[in-house]
Scaffold this motif. Structure first.
Motif, short mmCIF file in Angstrom:
data_model
loop_
_atom_site.label_atom_id
_atom_site.label_comp_id
_atom_site.label_asym_id
_atom_site.label_seq_id
_atom_site.Cartn_x
_atom_site.Cartn_y
_atom_site.Cartn_z
N LEU A 3 -3.98 -12.40 -7.59
CA LEU A 3 -4.34 -11.10 -7.01
C LEU A 3 -4.62 -10.11 -8.13
O LEU A 3 -3.99 -10.15 -9.18
N THR A 4 -5.57 -9.23 -7.89
CA THR A 4 -5.80 -8.16 -8.84
C THR A 4 -4.70 -7.11 -8.63
O THR A 4 -4.07 -7.07 -7.57
N PRO A 5 -4.47 -6.24 -9.64
CA PRO A 5 -3.47 -5.18 -9.47
C PRO A 5 -3.76 -4.34 -8.22
O PRO A 5 -2.84 -3.96 -7.50
N GLU A 7 -5.17 -5.29 -5.45
CA GLU A 7 -4.77 -6.04 -4.26
C GLU A 7 -3.24 -6.04 -4.09
O GLU A 7 -2.73 -5.89 -2.99
N ARG A 8 -2.55 -6.17 -5.21
CA ARG A 8 -1.08 -6.13 -5.14
C ARG A 8 -0.61 -4.77 -4.60
O ARG A 8 0.30 -4.71 -3.77
N VAL A 9 -1.23 -3.71 -5.09
CA VAL A 9 -0.84 -2.37 -4.64
C VAL A 9 -1.09 -2.22 -3.15
O VAL A 9 -0.26 -1.69 -2.41
N GLU A 10 -2.24 -2.75 -2.70
CA GLU A 10 -2.56 -2.65 -1.27
C GLU A 10 -1.53 -3.36 -0.42
O GLU A 10 -1.09 -2.85 0.61
N ILE A 11 -1.15 -4.56 -0.85
CA ILE A 11 -0.17 -5.34 -0.08
C ILE A 11 1.18 -4.63 -0.07
O ILE A 11 1.82 -4.49 0.97
N LEU A 12 1.58 -4.15 -1.26
CA LEU A 12 2.86 -3.44 -1.35
C LEU A 12 2.86 -2.21 -0.45
O LEU A 12 3.80 -1.96 0.30
N GLU A 13 1.76 -1.47 -0.50
CA GLU A 13 1.68 -0.24 0.29
C GLU A 13 1.74 -0.58 1.78
O GLU A 13 2.41 0.09 2.57
N ARG A 14 1.02 -1.65 2.17
CA ARG A 14 1.00 -2.02 3.58
C ARG A 14 2.39 -2.42 4.06
O ARG A 14 2.83 -2.04 5.13
N GLN A 15 3.11 -3.17 3.21
CA GLN A 15 4.46 -3.58 3.61
C GLN A 15 5.40 -2.39 3.70
O GLN A 15 6.21 -2.29 4.62
N LEU A 16 5.28 -1.47 2.73
CA LEU A 16 6.13 -0.27 2.77
C LEU A 16 5.82 0.53 4.03
O LEU A 16 6.71 1.07 4.68
N HIS A 17 4.52 0.57 4.37
CA HIS A 17 4.11 1.29 5.57
C HIS A 17 4.65 0.61 6.83
O HIS A 17 5.25 1.24 7.70
N ASP A 18 4.48 -0.74 6.90
CA ASP A 18 4.91 -1.47 8.09
C ASP A 18 6.41 -1.33 8.32
O ASP A 18 6.88 -1.36 9.45
N GLN A 19 7.16 -1.18 7.24
CA GLN A 19 8.61 -1.06 7.39
C GLN A 19 9.06 0.40 7.48
O GLN A 19 10.25 0.70 7.42
#
Ligand code: FE
Length: 194
Positions: A3-5, A7-19
């Protein structure tokens, strides 16, 4: 998975948002505020760093406080999440900063680092052959000037306090600040002379 940085940020942000930890609109608002602040120097930006440097040039007491305890001295401009030390250039010594591991930068004062600061080429070469790298930035260092390279980390950030350009006696801080470039606070450039 590669993953590019971003993409990692997007995934992290999405998980933080979902929780339920973050709100994307809040994040966007913060980013917008940071970008807008760059224009007038009220938030971390080259303009803000330039204000601090210009004041240090004009105000010996502030300069002393800045060199002694940079985090406390700059608190009225911006709070620092990571310890910051200010390195004063002299006729005898020039300082340059790098993060050999990643991209640690005095972001609490200067905002985001430029792309070249994060490049593998800069991170690896400035340690091995600093004079050659600085020459590519257009800096010819006098032979008898020592060159100190400082490796920034997650625990310690640095800012270079360049020497005040000659012929600027009596200048206001505002006028002096216009001479302070981003690169001069990283050590890869001199301040402008006029
Ligand atoms: Fe880093």
């Amino acid at each position: 998975m590669n993953l590019t940085p971003e993409e990692r940020v997007e995934i992290l942000e999405r998980q933080l948002h979902d929780q339920g930890h973050v709100d994307p609109d809040t994040i966007d608002a913060h980013i917008t505020a940071i970008e807008e602040a760059t224009e007038d120097g009220t938030g971390p930006s080259t303009a803000l760093g330039a204000k601090v440097v210009a004041r240090a040039w004009n105000d010996p007491q502030f300069r002393a406080r800045l060199l002694d305890d940079a985090v406390a001295a700059v608190a009225e401009y911006a709070s620092q999440a990571v310890p910051l030390a200010v390195l004063a250039d002299t006729e005898a010594v020039h300082h340059v900063i790098v993060c050999t591991l990643c991209s640690c930068y005095p972001s609490g004062l200067l905002g985001n680092p430029p792309a070249w600061y994060k490049s593998f080429e800069y991170r690896s070469r400035v340690v091995r052959e600093p004079r050659a790298v600085l020459a590519e930035f257009g800096m010819e260092l006098p032979e008898d000037m020592a060159l100190h390279v400082h490796d920034s980390t997650a625990e310690q950030r640095y800012l270079v306090l360049p020497m005040r350009p000659a012929g600027t006696q009596g200048w206001s801080e505002e006028r002096l600040a216009a001479l302070v470039t981003r690169d001069s606070m990283v050590g890869t450039g001199w301040p402008l002379s006029h």
